[in-house]
Design a protein around this motif. Structure first.
Motif, short mmCIF file in Angstrom:
data_model
loop_
_atom_site.label_atom_id
_atom_site.label_comp_id
_atom_site.label_asym_id
_atom_site.label_seq_id
_atom_site.Cartn_x
_atom_site.Cartn_y
_atom_site.Cartn_z
N LYS A 255 81.55 6.94 5.07
CA LYS A 255 81.26 5.73 5.29
C LYS A 255 82.72 5.00 5.47
CE LYS A 255 78.13 2.53 5.45
NZ LYS A 255 77.04 2.36 6.08
N VAL A 256 83.68 5.08 4.96
CA VAL A 256 84.95 4.69 5.17
C VAL A 256 85.09 4.85 6.63
CG1 VAL A 256 87.38 5.09 4.86
CG2 VAL A 256 86.03 4.69 2.83
N LYS A 257 85.40 6.17 7.23
CA LYS A 257 85.42 6.51 8.57
C LYS A 257 84.53 5.67 9.58
CE LYS A 257 87.05 11.25 7.78
NZ LYS A 257 86.76 12.55 7.80
N SER B 164 81.32 -1.90 -2.53
CA SER B 164 82.18 -2.90 -1.86
C SER B 164 83.41 -2.36 -1.37
CB SER B 164 82.34 -3.96 -2.85
OG SER B 164 81.24 -4.69 -3.46
N PHE B 165 83.60 -2.30 -0.09
CA PHE B 165 84.62 -1.70 0.63
C PHE B 165 85.78 -2.71 0.96
CE2 PHE B 165 81.23 0.91 1.41
CZ PHE B 165 81.72 2.33 1.31
N LEU B 166 86.78 -3.01 0.22
CA LEU B 166 87.75 -4.06 0.48
C LEU B 166 88.55 -3.63 1.67
CD1 LEU B 166 89.11 -4.70 -3.13
CD2 LEU B 166 87.06 -5.53 -1.96
N ILE B 167 88.50 -4.62 2.56
CA ILE B 167 89.41 -4.12 3.90
C ILE B 167 90.28 -5.26 4.24
CG2 ILE B 167 87.01 -3.02 4.67
CD1 ILE B 167 86.43 -5.54 6.46
N ALA C 124 87.66 -11.61 -2.62
CA ALA C 124 88.15 -10.37 -1.56
C ALA C 124 87.11 -10.32 -0.59
CB ALA C 124 88.31 -9.01 -2.40
N PHE C 125 87.60 -10.09 0.72
CA PHE C 125 86.87 -9.73 1.75
C PHE C 125 86.40 -8.29 1.77
CE2 PHE C 125 85.81 -9.18 6.29
CZ PHE C 125 84.90 -9.89 6.56
N ALA C 126 85.10 -8.08 2.15
CA ALA C 126 84.56 -6.66 1.98
C ALA C 126 83.48 -6.81 2.63
CB ALA C 126 84.04 -6.59 0.38
N TYR C 127 83.27 -5.34 3.11
CA TYR C 127 82.01 -4.74 3.46
C TYR C 127 81.36 -4.37 2.14
CZ TYR C 127 78.08 -2.40 6.07
OH TYR C 127 77.04 -2.27 6.38
N SER D 137 72.92 -4.52 3.93
CA SER D 137 74.49 -4.28 3.60
C SER D 137 75.29 -5.31 4.77
CB SER D 137 74.92 -2.96 4.31
OG SER D 137 74.20 -1.85 3.42
N GLU D 138 76.22 -5.91 4.22
CA GLU D 138 76.79 -7.08 5.08
C GLU D 138 78.42 -7.32 4.72
OE1 GLU D 138 74.63 -10.67 4.32
OE2 GLU D 138 75.17 -10.48 2.30
N PHE D 139 79.12 -7.99 5.52
CA PHE D 139 80.29 -8.38 5.33
C PHE D 139 80.28 -9.90 4.52
CE2 PHE D 139 81.21 -5.85 9.02
CZ PHE D 139 82.53 -5.24 8.79
N GLY D 140 81.29 -9.86 3.63
CA GLY D 140 81.36 -11.11 2.94
C GLY D 140 82.52 -11.04 1.65
N THR D 141 82.42 -12.22 0.92
CA THR D 141 83.39 -12.12 0.05
C THR D 141 82.83 -11.76 -1.16
OG1 THR D 141 84.38 -14.10 1.04
CG2 THR D 141 84.83 -13.79 -1.34
#
Length: 137
Positions: free
Chosen positions: A55-57, A82-85, A106-109, A119-123
């Protein structure tokens, strides 16, 4: 845009330090690109979970971002990671992790493993304690 990975990595290390992550986890990221995932403040190496690494890749390739930490929770709406990016936009760097008292935004996916379409991007809101982090909102 495509800013260099090293610039993103420096920002990621800065964010890990700001979150007061356990030093060996920061060193593992700094020296070997090892990402830590956290469950209720406890840290584990993501490479121990092949599905997480995939998933990270996928995220890094699709969005040209850099994942530097992951939280894992079970919620009423599903199993969440939550993937911190760090994004590809330097002008956003100061907004990727903001400290408010004893909480961090934190901004994350956010990957809802049980409902991929949610699933989504957000804080996300994080709490830091004892060298680890936990998503609290």
């Amino acid at each position: 845009m495509n800013i260099e990975r090293e610039i993103k990595k420096q920002k990621a290390i800065e964010n890990l330090e700001k979150l007061d992550i356990y030093e060996p986890y920061i060193k593992g990221f700094k020296d070997e690109d090892n990402i830590c995932y956290f469950e209720n403040y406890g840290g584990f190496w993501a490479w121990q979970e092949p599905e997480l690494i995939e998933k990270v890749k996928e995220l890094e390739e699709k969005y040209n971002c850099l994942v530097y930490a992951i939280t894992h929770e079970y919620t009423e709406i599903g199993e969440m990671y939550s993937f911190l990016i760090v994004t590809d936009y330097e002008e956003e760097f100061d907004m990727l992790l903001e400290n408010y008292g004893n909480q961090y935004y934190a901004f994350a996916y956010v990957w809802n493993k049980d409902d991929e379409d949610s699933s989504e991007f957000g804080t996300v809101v994080l709490s830091s304690f004892g060298g680890g982090i936990r998503r609290i909102g």
